[in-house]
Design a protein around this motif. Structure first.
Motif, PDB file in Angstrom:
ATOM      1  N   ARG A 289       7.544  26.826  41.852  1.00 34.87           N
ATOM      2  CA  ARG A 289       7.810  28.188  42.323  1.00 34.87           C
ATOM      3  C   ARG A 289       7.694  28.304  43.837  1.00 34.87           C
ATOM      4  N   THR A 290       7.189  27.271  44.492  1.00 38.12           N
ATOM      5  CA  THR A 290       7.102  27.225  45.949  1.00 38.12           C
ATOM      6  C   THR A 290       7.743  25.927  46.430  1.00 38.12           C
ATOM      7  N   PRO A 291       8.150  25.847  47.707  1.00 35.89           N
ATOM      8  CA  PRO A 291       8.822  24.642  48.195  1.00 35.89           C
ATOM      9  C   PRO A 291       7.932  23.404  48.124  1.00 35.89           C
ATOM     10  N   VAL A 292       8.542  22.280  47.772  1.00 34.28           N
ATOM     11  CA  VAL A 292       7.846  20.993  47.732  1.00 34.28           C
ATOM     12  C   VAL A 292       8.500  20.068  48.750  1.00 34.28           C
ATOM     13  N   THR A 293       7.675  19.428  49.576  1.00 33.81           N
ATOM     14  CA  THR A 293       8.130  18.456  50.562  1.00 33.81           C
ATOM     15  C   THR A 293       7.486  17.113  50.235  1.00 33.81           C
ATOM     16  N   THR A 294       8.247  16.046  50.307  1.00 34.64           N
ATOM     17  CA  THR A 294       7.732  14.720  49.947  1.00 34.64           C
ATOM     18  C   THR A 294       7.954  13.735  51.074  1.00 34.64           C
ATOM     19  N   VAL A 295       6.960  12.872  51.290  1.00 39.13           N
ATOM     20  CA  VAL A 295       7.119  11.717  52.177  1.00 39.13           C
ATOM     21  C   VAL A 295       6.733  10.466  51.388  1.00 39.13           C
ATOM     22  N   VAL A 296       7.653   9.495  51.330  1.00 31.46           N
ATOM     23  CA  VAL A 296       7.331   8.196  50.741  1.00 31.46           C
ATOM     24  C   VAL A 296       6.611   7.408  51.822  1.00 31.46           C
ATOM     25  N   VAL A 297       5.321   7.167  51.624  1.00 32.59           N
ATOM     26  CA  VAL A 297       4.519   6.562  52.688  1.00 32.59           C
ATOM     27  C   VAL A 297       4.230   5.097  52.450  1.00 32.59           C
ATOM     28  N   GLY A 298       4.578   4.571  51.292  1.00 35.40           N
ATOM     29  CA  GLY A 298       4.326   3.160  50.991  1.00 35.40           C
ATOM     30  C   GLY A 298       5.281   2.678  49.934  1.00 35.40           C
ATOM     31  N   GLU A 299       4.746   2.227  48.817  1.00 36.27           N
ATOM     32  CA  GLU A 299       5.598   1.758  47.731  1.00 36.27           C
ATOM     33  C   GLU A 299       6.129   2.938  46.915  1.00 36.27           C
ATOM     34  N   GLY A 300       7.417   2.895  46.630  1.00 38.84           N
ATOM     35  CA  GLY A 300       8.030   3.873  45.743  1.00 38.84           C
ATOM     36  C   GLY A 300       8.516   3.145  44.516  1.00 38.84           C
ATOM     37  N   GLY A 301       7.614   2.972  43.568  1.00 43.73           N
ATOM     38  CA  GLY A 301       7.912   2.140  42.418  1.00 43.73           C
ATOM     39  C   GLY A 301       8.419   2.929  41.223  1.00 43.73           C
ATOM     40  N   SER A 302       9.711   3.011  41.055  1.00 45.52           N
ATOM     41  CA  SER A 302      10.370   3.504  39.861  1.00 45.52           C
ATOM     42  C   SER A 302      10.014   4.966  39.557  1.00 45.52           C
ATOM     43  N   GLY A 303      10.078   5.325  38.254  1.00 46.53           N
ATOM     44  CA  GLY A 303       9.870   6.712  37.850  1.00 46.53           C
ATOM     45  C   GLY A 303       8.469   7.204  38.106  1.00 46.53           C
ATOM     46  N   GLY A 304       7.517   6.294  38.141  1.00 47.37           N
ATOM     47  CA  GLY A 304       6.145   6.681  38.445  1.00 47.37           C
ATOM     48  C   GLY A 304       5.989   7.224  39.845  1.00 47.37           C
ATOM     49  N   ALA A 305       6.880   6.841  40.738  1.00 48.94           N
ATOM     50  CA  ALA A 305       6.909   7.382  42.093  1.00 48.94           C
ATOM     51  C   ALA A 305       7.848   8.584  42.187  1.00 48.94           C
ATOM     52  N   LEU A 306       9.002   8.467  41.548  1.00 50.31           N
ATOM     53  CA  LEU A 306      10.006   9.525  41.637  1.00 50.31           C
ATOM     54  C   LEU A 306       9.501  10.842  41.066  1.00 50.31           C
ATOM     55  N   ALA A 307       8.578  10.790  40.112  1.00 52.08           N
ATOM     56  CA  ALA A 307       8.078  12.016  39.492  1.00 52.08           C
ATOM     57  C   ALA A 307       7.520  12.990  40.514  1.00 52.08           C
ATOM     58  N   LEU A 308       6.929  12.475  41.596  1.00 53.85           N
ATOM     59  CA  LEU A 308       6.322  13.324  42.622  1.00 53.85           C
ATOM     60  C   LEU A 308       7.288  13.698  43.739  1.00 53.85           C
ATOM     61  N   ALA A 309       8.503  13.176  43.720  1.00 53.84           N
ATOM     62  CA  ALA A 309       9.437  13.356  44.828  1.00 53.84           C
ATOM     63  C   ALA A 309      10.249  14.640  44.669  1.00 53.84           C
TER      64      ALA A 309
END
Length: 451
Positions: free
Chosen positions: A367-387
């Motif tokens: 309901r509010t804006p989400v901003t994401t920074v990939v700061v290290g490893e972006g491993g598959s869906g386990g990382a994408l879930a937070l993006a």
């Protein structure tokens, strides 16, 4: 066991002695021994009033803590064990009605043994009444905090305590649904403590009495001062360097123990911050940081992976953070850094798939804006879930991949000497991600933009 504070002493501790204005709540008429005509109930109430100086088991009113006005509910355990009866329900309802009318957060200082037996089912149904008022206050976008004192058991824990947005506990407090007289005889008493509830993710923090007013002041300030703008990407907290030349270079840089981790980003981004302590489902994950912090004088929520394989409890805590931030109108910053979701047998038994799905849903329905920074490893869906779709950025020392290059090579039945080439084919470098449109740009020490 912590000291059993009176309602007024708990208020003084929580507010640092600030002026407390008690609400004037009309007292309903009772027969001398209450609605059930329980013999001796009236006399017991009279003795409790004489002993404590209170006329009911809860005191309600408002005070200012650290510059933030709040409604306070404080239980008097000395009055019939802090039990909930109809008159208690009247006061609790009045507190929430006053909070909504004036747009104030609610702080409950809980010390109760549960529902009052002398009022039977009329007492037990007060839990429904409390839950309804809490839901209305939640829908109004107002935060609810609980401080669980000794003891907090029964329906009081299962509504005012465990139902709060943020739960703090005093050290050594007895906390649990089952009170000491109704537990199985072989129950481990250590499981019914504030510290055990913290370890199980049911309490956010155990706070020393001398730190309580300052801790409450910080929480109240942050939860009532949302940023009006989306969270800007977190700048890279190190001197910018050259972008990785190859895909494998990107993987090695992201895995390097020398690169900045989540705490370095959070320390540089926030002037102060507080943490949520668990998933409220029995678990915690030290590899996930969630909470609220001050950035540019206003509040931004954060959920940050710390470079480990994220466990189901970590995803559930992140989902809890995202939904709470949405209700309070607070924008969110997420930091992605994981080789992937934990995939061991325990993770499966703890509901890894459902927990990851819940984060995907929480981000998608934010309901509010989400901003994401990939700061290290972006491993598959386990990382994408937070993006955040459409608002994800990459740090120079990061990569993002459909799967780790080693695992991709194994799935494709390639020999180990083909892992580096596979990393290049996957297009995992920050500049590749920009070209593919997966991320918006690359962050530097000065913020988003070219390095």
């Amino acid at each position: 066991m912590t000291e059993r504070l009176s309602a007024r002493a708990a208020l003084a501790l929580a507010t640092d002695g600030a002026a407390f204005t008690e609400l004037d709540v009309p007292e309903r008429e009772f027969a001398p021994d209450g609605p059930l005509e329980w013999q001796g109930y009236g006399a017991a109430r009279a003795r409790a009033a004489e002993r404590t100086g209170e006329t009911e088991s809860v005191v309600v009113g408002h005070a200012t803590v650290g510059g933030t006005d709040a409604v306070f509910v404080s239980f008097e355990f000395g009055f019939l064990g802090g039990s909930l009866g109809e008159r208690t329900g009247d006061r609790l309802e009045a507190a929430h009605v006053h909070a909504r009318a004036h747009g104030l957060p609610v702080v409950s200082l809980v010390a109760t043994g549960g529902s009052r037996m002398q009022e039977g089912m009329l007492a037990l149904t007060q839990l429904q009444r409390v839950a309804r008022q809490s839901a209305l206050t939640r829908d109004a976008g107002l935060p609810q905090l609980a401080v669980v004192r000794d003891p907090t058991t029964g329906g009081g824990w299962a509504t005012l305590g465990a139902g709060a947005d943020v739960i703090l506990a005093l050290p050594g407090a007895q906390v649990g649904f089952a009170g000491s007289r109704v537990r199985p005889p072989d129950a481990d008493p250590a499981a019914y403590t504030a510290e055990a509830q913290l370890a199980a993710g049911a309490v956010d923090a155990v706070v020393r009495p001398e730190d309580l007013s300052g801790t409450l002041a910080t929480w109240l300030s942050l939860l009532t001062s949302p940023s009006k703008e989306p969270a800007p990407p977190a700048p890279y907290p190190a001197a910018p360097g050259e972008l990785p030349a190859t895909g494998w270079d990107a993987v090695l840089r992201a895995r390097s123990p020398e690169r900045p981790r989540a705490d370095a980003y959070l320390d540089a981004y926030f002037t102060r911050r507080v943490a949520l302590g668990g998933d409220r489902c029995g678990g915690t994950d030290d590899g996930m940081r969630c909470g609220f912090g001050e950035h540019g004088g206003r509040t931004v929520a954060f959920a940050a992976q710390c470079g480990t394989a994220t466990r189901p409890a970590g995803y559930r805590t992140a989902a809890r953070l995202l939904r709470l931030a949405g209700r309070l109108g607070i924008p969110v910053l997420t930091l992605v850094d994981t080789p992937g979701a934990a995939n061991d047998a325990d993770a499966e038994r703890q509901g890894a798939g459902a927990a990851i799905a819940d984060v995907f849903a929480a981000v998608a329905g934010a309901r509010t804006p989400v901003t994401t920074v990939v700061v290290g490893e972006g491993g598959s869906g386990g990382a994408l879930a937070l993006a955040a779709p459409g608002n994800t950025w990459a740090a120079p020392d990061s990569y993002f991949s459909v799967i780790a290059p080693e695992l991709a090579a194994a799935i494709l039945k390639r020999p180990p000497d083909q892992v580096r080439a596979t990393a290049g084919q996957l297009r995992v470098r920050p500049q590749d991600l920009v070209a593919l449109g997966v991320v918006r740009g690359i962050v530097s020490a000065k913020g988003p933009g070219p390095v």
